[in-house]
Write an enzyme that holds these catalytic residues in place. Sequence first.
Site, PDB file in Angstrom:
ATOM      1  N   ILE A  20       0.833  -1.197   0.000  1.00  0.00           N
ATOM      2  CA  ILE A  20       0.000   0.000   0.000  1.00  0.00           C
ATOM      3  C   ILE A  20       0.873   1.254   0.000  1.00  0.00           C
ATOM      4  O   ILE A  20       0.575   2.240  -0.679  1.00  0.00           O
ATOM      5  CB  ILE A  20      -0.930  -0.005   1.223  1.00  0.00           C
ATOM      6  N   ASP A  78      12.466   3.382  12.049  1.00  0.00           N
ATOM      7  CA  ASP A  78      11.686   2.437  12.837  1.00  0.00           C
ATOM      8  C   ASP A  78      10.614   3.264  13.545  1.00  0.00           C
ATOM      9  O   ASP A  78      10.917   4.026  14.469  1.00  0.00           O
ATOM     10  CB  ASP A  78      12.585   1.718  13.847  1.00  0.00           C
ATOM     11  N   ASN A 105       1.318   4.381   7.556  1.00  0.00           N
ATOM     12  CA  ASN A 105       1.012   3.107   6.916  1.00  0.00           C
ATOM     13  C   ASN A 105       1.809   1.928   7.463  1.00  0.00           C
ATOM     14  O   ASN A 105       1.381   0.782   7.326  1.00  0.00           O
ATOM     15  CB  ASN A 105       1.257   3.250   5.405  1.00  0.00           C
ATOM     16  N   TYR A 173      -2.519  -8.262  16.027  1.00  0.00           N
ATOM     17  CA  TYR A 173      -2.727  -7.390  14.869  1.00  0.00           C
ATOM     18  C   TYR A 173      -4.104  -6.743  14.922  1.00  0.00           C
ATOM     19  O   TYR A 173      -4.245  -5.533  14.713  1.00  0.00           O
ATOM     20  CB  TYR A 173      -2.565  -8.209  13.591  1.00  0.00           C
ATOM     21  N   LYS A 177      -5.105  -2.720  15.237  1.00  0.00           N
ATOM     22  CA  LYS A 177      -5.860  -2.018  14.211  1.00  0.00           C
ATOM     23  C   LYS A 177      -7.180  -1.456  14.755  1.00  0.00           C
ATOM     24  O   LYS A 177      -7.662  -0.427  14.273  1.00  0.00           O
ATOM     25  CB  LYS A 177      -6.103  -2.933  13.013  1.00  0.00           C
ATOM     26  N   VAL A 206      -6.512  -7.657   0.902  1.00  0.00           N
ATOM     27  CA  VAL A 206      -5.671  -6.896  -0.012  1.00  0.00           C
ATOM     28  C   VAL A 206      -4.636  -7.807  -0.660  1.00  0.00           C
ATOM     29  O   VAL A 206      -3.996  -8.639   0.000  1.00  0.00           O
ATOM     30  CB  VAL A 206      -4.959  -5.742   0.723  1.00  0.00           C
ATOM     31  N   THR A 208      -1.487  -7.869  -1.494  1.00  0.00           N
ATOM     32  CA  THR A 208      -0.168  -7.287  -1.291  1.00  0.00           C
ATOM     33  C   THR A 208       0.770  -8.355  -0.748  1.00  0.00           C
ATOM     34  O   THR A 208       0.362  -9.478  -0.433  1.00  0.00           O
ATOM     35  CB  THR A 208      -0.226  -6.130  -0.284  1.00  0.00           C
TER      36      THR A 208
END
Length: 277
Positions: A20, A78, A105, A173, A177, A206, A208
Amino acid sequence: MYDLAGKVAMITGVGRPRGIGRATALRFAQEGAHMVLADLGSGVQQIADDIQGVAPDLVRVAAEMEATGAQVLAVPTDVSQPDEVDNLVQRAVDQFGQVDIMVCNAAIIADQGIDPLELTTDVFSRVLAVNLVGTFLCAQAAARQMVAQGRGGKIVTVSSRAGRRGSAQTPAYSSSKFGVIGLTQSLALALAPYGIRVNCVCPGAVDTDMGVPIHEQRAIAMGASPETARDEAARAIPLGRLTTGDDLAKAIVWLSSSETDHITGQALNVTGGSLMN
């Protein structure tokens, strides 16, 4: 075309060839923006080990953007480290004199395929440090500069469908989010008096590099090939295909333009029609 010519856009997590971040940088380049690109540099092994699939290559992407004629500054960063984020913003100001847009992102998925009962606090904390704390640090540092400039600005964060609905496979994760959406709403309220708009995009499935391990895990559960798992995921989307990095890039650039000056605190689903809470 939007009104982004000469604007300075900072984008983190740009290093993957099908990511992305790279797609977003390309869109900004097409709109004439100057870009400050950030991703992991050498020596950040602990986090780099958590990035499955294709390793990020900041230098390659920066060169690709420069080839379009855009003015580009690449800063190894980082995002979980406050001093490195402060350096990123300072380098942007030193090079271009201002910061107009921040796209937060950068993210990792380190808990994919780990039984939640076996998930360690180290892994859980590392995911939050990059995905949530990193988003906060980048947004905060950019906002401080925007406030000092006195002209407002745009901040776009990147959540996920996992930030709308919990996932048994990726509790760390998903938690990070969910947090990004709450952070977006909070910052939008706090920064509105300064003319800084803060919005979020929520990708669905996605196509990716980061999505490859997800298809592989689904394939194992299905007893099928990763290609079959990927095709099944695409068929489940009402518009009939996986979301691309460019789909997200279009939404991010739109949210970064003056077309959305009366939009803030929103989390925009970019999912091909898949409904999420």
